[in-house]
Design an enzyme around this catalytic site. Sequence first.
Site, mmCIF file in Angstrom:
data_model
loop_
_atom_site.group_PDB
_atom_site.id
_atom_site.type_symbol
_atom_site.label_atom_id
_atom_site.label_comp_id
_atom_site.label_asym_id
_atom_site.label_seq_id
_atom_site.Cartn_x
_atom_site.Cartn_y
_atom_site.Cartn_z
ATOM 1 N N GLU A 224 0.835 -1.207 0.000
ATOM 2 C CA GLU A 224 0.000 0.000 0.000
ATOM 3 C C GLU A 224 0.870 1.258 0.000
ATOM 4 O O GLU A 224 0.649 2.186 -0.787
ATOM 5 C CB GLU A 224 -0.906 -0.019 1.239
ATOM 6 C CG GLU A 224 -1.767 1.210 1.412
ATOM 7 C CD GLU A 224 -2.841 1.316 0.344
ATOM 8 O OE1 GLU A 224 -3.692 0.437 0.277
ATOM 9 O OE2 GLU A 224 -2.814 2.298 -0.424
ATOM 10 N N ASP B 43 1.124 4.108 -2.936
ATOM 11 C CA ASP B 43 0.743 5.499 -2.672
ATOM 12 C C ASP B 43 1.889 6.456 -2.992
ATOM 13 O O ASP B 43 1.671 7.550 -3.522
ATOM 14 C CB ASP B 43 0.309 5.664 -1.208
ATOM 15 C CG ASP B 43 -0.921 4.838 -0.869
ATOM 16 O OD1 ASP B 43 -1.555 4.310 -1.798
ATOM 17 O OD2 ASP B 43 -1.243 4.708 0.328
ATOM 18 N N SER C 225 -7.356 2.465 -3.674
ATOM 19 C CA SER C 225 -6.066 2.914 -3.175
ATOM 20 C C SER C 225 -5.235 3.526 -4.293
ATOM 21 O O SER C 225 -4.358 4.340 -4.031
ATOM 22 C CB SER C 225 -5.276 1.740 -2.589
ATOM 23 O OG SER C 225 -5.769 1.415 -1.333
#
Length: 566
Positions: free
Chosen positions: A285, A289, A483
């Site tokens: 994640e 990002d 995401s």
Amino acid sequence: MKSTLILISFLTLVCGTPHPRDLLTHERRDGAPDGYTHKGPAPADHTLNLRLALTHTDIGGLQDALYDTSTPGSANYGHHLSKDDVAKYVAPTPESTAAVTSWLSEHGLSATALSPAGDWIGIETTVAQANSLFDADFSKFVHTSGQETVRTLSYSIPASLKSHLDLVHPTVTFPAIELANVPLASIPLSLSARIELSSDTAPSSCNNYITPTCLQQLYGIPSTPAAQDGNQLYVTGLIEQYANRADLGSFLTRFRPDMSPNTTFAFQSLDGGKDLQNISQAGLEADLDIQYTIGVATGVPVTFLSVGNNSQDNTGGMLDLANNLLSQQTVPQVLTTSYGLNEDTISMALAQKLCNAYAQLGARGTSVLFSSGDGGVAGSQPQKCKRFVPTFPATCPFVTAVGGTKLVSPTEVASNLSAGGFSNYFGTPSYQVAAKKVYLGKLGKSLKGRYNASGRGYPDVSAIAEAVQVVSEGVEGPVRGTSCSSPIFASIISLLNDGLLAANKSSLGFLNPLLYSQAGVATLTDITSGNNPGCGTKGFSAVAGWDPVTGLGSPIYSKMAAALGL
Ligand SMILES: *[C@@H]1O[C@H](CO)[C@@H](O)[C@H](O)[C@H]1NC(C)=O
Ligand SMILES: *[C@@H]1O[C@H](CO)[C@@H](O)[C@H](O)[C@H]1NC(C)=O
Ligand SMILES: *[C@@H]1O[C@H](CO)[C@@H](O)[C@H](O)[C@H]1NC(C)=O
Ligand SMILES: *[C@@H]1O[C@H](CO)[C@@H](O)[C@H](O)[C@H]1NC(C)=O
Ligand SMILES: *[C@@H]1O[C@H](CO)[C@@H](O)[C@H](O)[C@H]1NC(C)=O
Ligand SMILES: *[C@@H]1O[C@H](CO)[C@@H](O)[C@H](O)[C@H]1NC(C)=O
């Protein structure tokens, strides 16, 4: 008749066992959330760090000021508030502070400030004392993941504090299940399909894999570097997710050969957040990002804000993050967060307080973006359900919730994972009333009873959420989830801010009133195909105009820039 009888016997019961002192039940829940088992009382001497939220002096005034500075056409548009301006609205009154602190000191407790305006204070106490002080029953609960937590199913506060004390946390809000180290709003996909990072050619077609170059083509995003140093894009890191610099270097080498592979992020830590750089500890994640901010918002200074687990739970971490930014004299212009939880896992009072913290950030001039979740109408992740499950903070009216699309060349359609729907906690904000009415008119009676027609609809906008190519732990592979969408949309806002700052104009701040305006809608590609299944239904459908799958649509950079006079 029957209900009257029940009411009478209930009253008798309450009168028969009077609360100690003058305590009134403040928050309660019927039982522990799914997945938790009660394991008996918590040890009397167990330490509890409790957060107390004091009532704001004038939260309505803060929200009015937010709209006044973010609604196009307003004389104060772009006049973001200072730290002191915001504190005047959200600080508790001296009476509230005095009432709560003197009650605490009567019990030998002293509070520390947890927020710059003093609206959040912290106390350290024990289970024994907290049980007596709040007429609570702090107990041990074990989650199926093995995670043990101490919570109470109800608590009370003195009647005299009702108008001064909004809530105490952690009490009735349990840690989100996702604490077990799975990114809340991302599906780390097809790990088995990962490709070794060896080939020196980027995926040949955007139909197979999305890269920063694909996004530049699709949305018209410039690749020329932004130049304004004061332009800050902040990326939230939660649940022990570490953004890896070597992975970022590999990603840039492969997908942004026009950028220096040494381009990196600044690091900030909160609540013991770490910056572990052993590649085996890279978080998928966090890597995603960081790669889709640095790799898309070319030249914009990016900061990774790692919130550690000293905050005890993720809602505490999100609160600490907001309060940390609010305590700074200068706030970042953009904050992107790819974590969220199902709205029903957090108490309404706590959700409202957190949402008010995002309103404060918006008033200071931060565009606060959250991914909408990956479970379609079933919430942050797919799950069994009857009524649709909204996600938070996406449902907070003061954040921009970003849903997901996928590329079916040459157009975008809704990604079927895109979480969207209507809040059970927050009413419809003024900027959305007209758009939502049109959508509900089209929906008619279908799905009736599954969703709350009076709630704030989400998401607001959308961006690509499927087949997004990342490098993590040294290997390349595709991921999916909203995401992906939030950092992509956030990067575009940061690039627009670069142009605004260069022209000595204000940064964009709270985006929604602008996005839903006629001028704003014209800068987005309306997504009109696809749906977001869940709870045994096909979910909502993407249609012309706003819809609870893809919001108003995906960005068109050139139109956004033109609308801003850039
Ligand atoms: C990146 O850093 C390395 C090691 O410090 C250096 O040798 C290289 O020249 C740098 N590359 C660029 C493009 O700045
Ligand atoms: C990185 O982590 C792995 C697995 O935990 C360990 O075997 C290795 O020694 C670590 N490398 C360094 C440089 O610390
Ligand atoms: C925080 O996480 C570390 C592992 O990363 C663990 O050792 C520690 O017990 C955790 N602390 C809390 C308060 O959960
Ligand atoms: C969503 O679409 C994918 C293909 O892109 C499919 O494999 C999956 O089953 C679909 N999910 C649902 C809930 O329909
Ligand atoms: C529906 O949403 C409103 C907020 O708009 C809320 O007050 C109400 O309690 C919600 N109803 C249910 C059944 O959750
Ligand atoms: C912005 O302001 C600075 C100093 O206040 C000035 O030097 C510069 O020329 C201005 N730029 C524009 C585009 O107006």
